[in-house]
Design an enzyme around this catalytic site. Structure first.
Site, PDB file in Angstrom:
ATOM      1  N   HIS A  64      -6.661  -4.741   7.398  1.00  0.00           N
ATOM      2  CA  HIS A  64      -5.359  -5.267   7.813  1.00  0.00           C
ATOM      3  C   HIS A  64      -5.407  -5.367   9.340  1.00  0.00           C
ATOM      4  O   HIS A  64      -5.327  -4.351  10.026  1.00  0.00           O
ATOM      5  CB  HIS A  64      -4.234  -4.325   7.400  1.00  0.00           C
ATOM      6  CG  HIS A  64      -4.154  -4.075   5.926  1.00  0.00           C
ATOM      7  ND1 HIS A  64      -3.244  -4.705   5.107  1.00  0.00           N
ATOM      8  CD2 HIS A  64      -4.871  -3.253   5.123  1.00  0.00           C
ATOM      9  CE1 HIS A  64      -3.400  -4.283   3.859  1.00  0.00           C
ATOM     10  NE2 HIS A  64      -4.386  -3.395   3.843  1.00  0.00           N
ATOM     11  N   ASP A 305      -9.858  -0.309   4.049  1.00  0.00           N
ATOM     12  CA  ASP A 305      -8.400  -0.454   4.112  1.00  0.00           C
ATOM     13  C   ASP A 305      -7.915  -0.167   5.535  1.00  0.00           C
ATOM     14  O   ASP A 305      -6.875   0.456   5.741  1.00  0.00           O
ATOM     15  CB  ASP A 305      -7.705   0.454   3.099  1.00  0.00           C
ATOM     16  CG  ASP A 305      -6.240   0.091   2.869  1.00  0.00           C
ATOM     17  OD1 ASP A 305      -5.842  -1.012   3.286  1.00  0.00           O
ATOM     18  OD2 ASP A 305      -5.502   0.908   2.303  1.00  0.00           O
TER      19      ASP A 305
END
Length: 446
Positions: A64, A305
């Site tokens: 992200h 992640d």
């Protein structure tokens, strides 16, 4: 006539599909031209790799990078640079930005933002909502799209499809493998009142094992019902691995270094909000089960992640503190330390970070060291000991949950499509990243 190469990597221990071999690699342009003895060949540059291991370029398939909309905590340029410093050659970036990546125009906007700014190769997920199902077939065919992402449980951002009918509609609409954040939003809603202000250990009470297991059980049933492929992200429980062991026909599996390295309650007592993520880091029995599943072949992909938040945000008392940790720069040294500790083999690490992504996502020219493939390499010194620090970590957020981690095994070179991007801890080429190519979205020949 003797072949002249642009770059020769000489004398390193090369990890190929056939195993390890001390040999040379000749590169012409962006591709691997020859693997074998090149002692008599010439090149524009010769890199002496004796004593080093040359791995297929590490690919982080879940990050992200927060752009657009949240650039105060991270952006495509800073986080790609952090990745390159950690030995990562390509990333797949998630759609929960602001605005979310839920239309073709927003996908094109991300690709345009990356051009000339990201040091490494990249692809972007299309985010699924109840309202954009009709757009997903177009988006998943776009160049630079790695697939569709579905949030079954709420996390950072506003993307959420919590109901079976909504998930089934997405699966029926698309053809490629879809990636899922698998937590049961209905159960999470029922348990949010269990959050104890200032107590991060209550995070694993709110987002308990059953929230993950019930969601994954539902997801597997829907995948089989529709006959579609799914990729289940950041598995955190022993019980889910039991389900996924018997679902290899439809489901591929991802785990994170965080879940393999940290454990509750120690991580929350020590790191507080800096250890908070979704799904949460759980007790040691789950960590042990993830390791067993990884070495039993159930796990297909290792990703991070990577999800930065500012120090100020993470210092808020739970549950006001946001979930997410950085990780793209620490992936290689943390996991190579586990290799050196005997928890997994180097070959298995390679399988999880390059060959696994190639197989699961259908990468057209990345994922293994083979003649004709992109010349993507992560060059590591398996014997080098160094300490991970917040100063070394160059994510814009300015911190790492692995601050003080004594690593054995360190990235010393990142080569993307034939050119050094990182060398000896320094960025030497900026902004040259390109969209990753996938077998299912190849452009027809002109």
């Amino acid at each position: 006539m003797t072949q002249v190469y642009d770059l020769i990597l000489r004398g390193g221990t090369v990890v190929t599909p056939g195993g390890e071999a001390q040999t040379d690699i000749g590169i012409i342009g962006e591709r691997i031209a020859h693997i074998g003895d090149l002692s008599k060949a010439s090149a524009g540059e010769i890199y002496g790799a004796a004593g080093l291991h040359i791995l297929p370029g590490v690919i982080d398939t879940q990050v992200h990078f927060r752009e657009p909309g949240l650039e105060y905590k991270a952006d495509l340029e800073t986080e790609a640079r952090s990745a390159a410093l950690g030995g990562v050659v390509a990333v797949f970036e998630m759609p929960n930005t602001n605005p979310s990546t839920i239309t073709p125009d927003r996908m094109l906007d991300k690709l345009a933002r990356a051009r000339g700014r990201m040091d490494i190769d990249h692809a972007f997920y299309a985010g699924a909502t109840h309202d954009n199902v009709a757009l997903l077939p177009e988006m998943e065919r776009m160049l630079g799209c790695c697939g569709v992402k579905v949030f079954m449980g709420a996390s950072t951002g506003d993307l959420l499809i919590k109901d079976d009918a909504g998930v089934e509609a997405v699966l029926r609409a698309i053809k490629r493998r879809a990636a899922f954040h698998s937590e049961d939003e209905y159960r999470l809603e029922e348990r949010r009142h269990l959050a104890v202000t200032g107590d991060w250990n209550s995070h694993i009470v709110v987002r308990d094992v059953e929230a993950a297991v019930s969601s994954t059980r539902r997801l597997l049933r829907l995948a089989r019902k529709t006959g579609k492929r799914i990729h289940v992200l950041h598995i955190s429980t022993a019980e889910e691995m039991e389900l996924l062991r018997d679902a290899k026909d439809v489901a591929s599996v991802e785990v994170l270094p965080n879940h393999l390295t940290l454990a509750a309650p120690d991580c929350y007592d020590r790191l507080k909000g800096f250890a908070q993520q979704n799904p949460p880091v759980r007790e040691a029995r789950h960590r042990d089960a993830l390791w067993r599943a990884l070495n039993a072949g159930i796990v297909d992909v290792l990703a991070t992640d990577h999800a930065p938040h500012t120090i100020e945000e993470k210092q808020r008392p739970y549950p006001a503190s946001p979930s997410g940790m950085p990780g793209v720069q620490t992936l290689v040294p943390v996991m190579l330390t586990h290799v050196n500790d005997g928890k997994l083999s180097l070959q298995r690490f390679v399988e999880l970070t390059s060959a696994g992504p190639q197989r699961v996502f259908g990468l057209a020219d990345k994922g293994r060291i083979a003649e004709g493939n992109h010349a993507d390499f992560t060059i590591v010194d398996l014997k080098r000991k160094a300490t991970i620090t917040a100063d070394w970590s160059k994510s814009k957020c300015g911190w790492t949950q692995f601050d003080g981690f004594e690593a054995t095994g360190w990235p010393v070179g990142t080569i993307v499509r034939g050119g050094f991007v990182m060398r000896d801890g320094e960025i030497v080429q900026k902004g040259g990243g390109k969209p990753v190519r996938f077998n299912e979205t190849l452009e027809p020949a002109a």
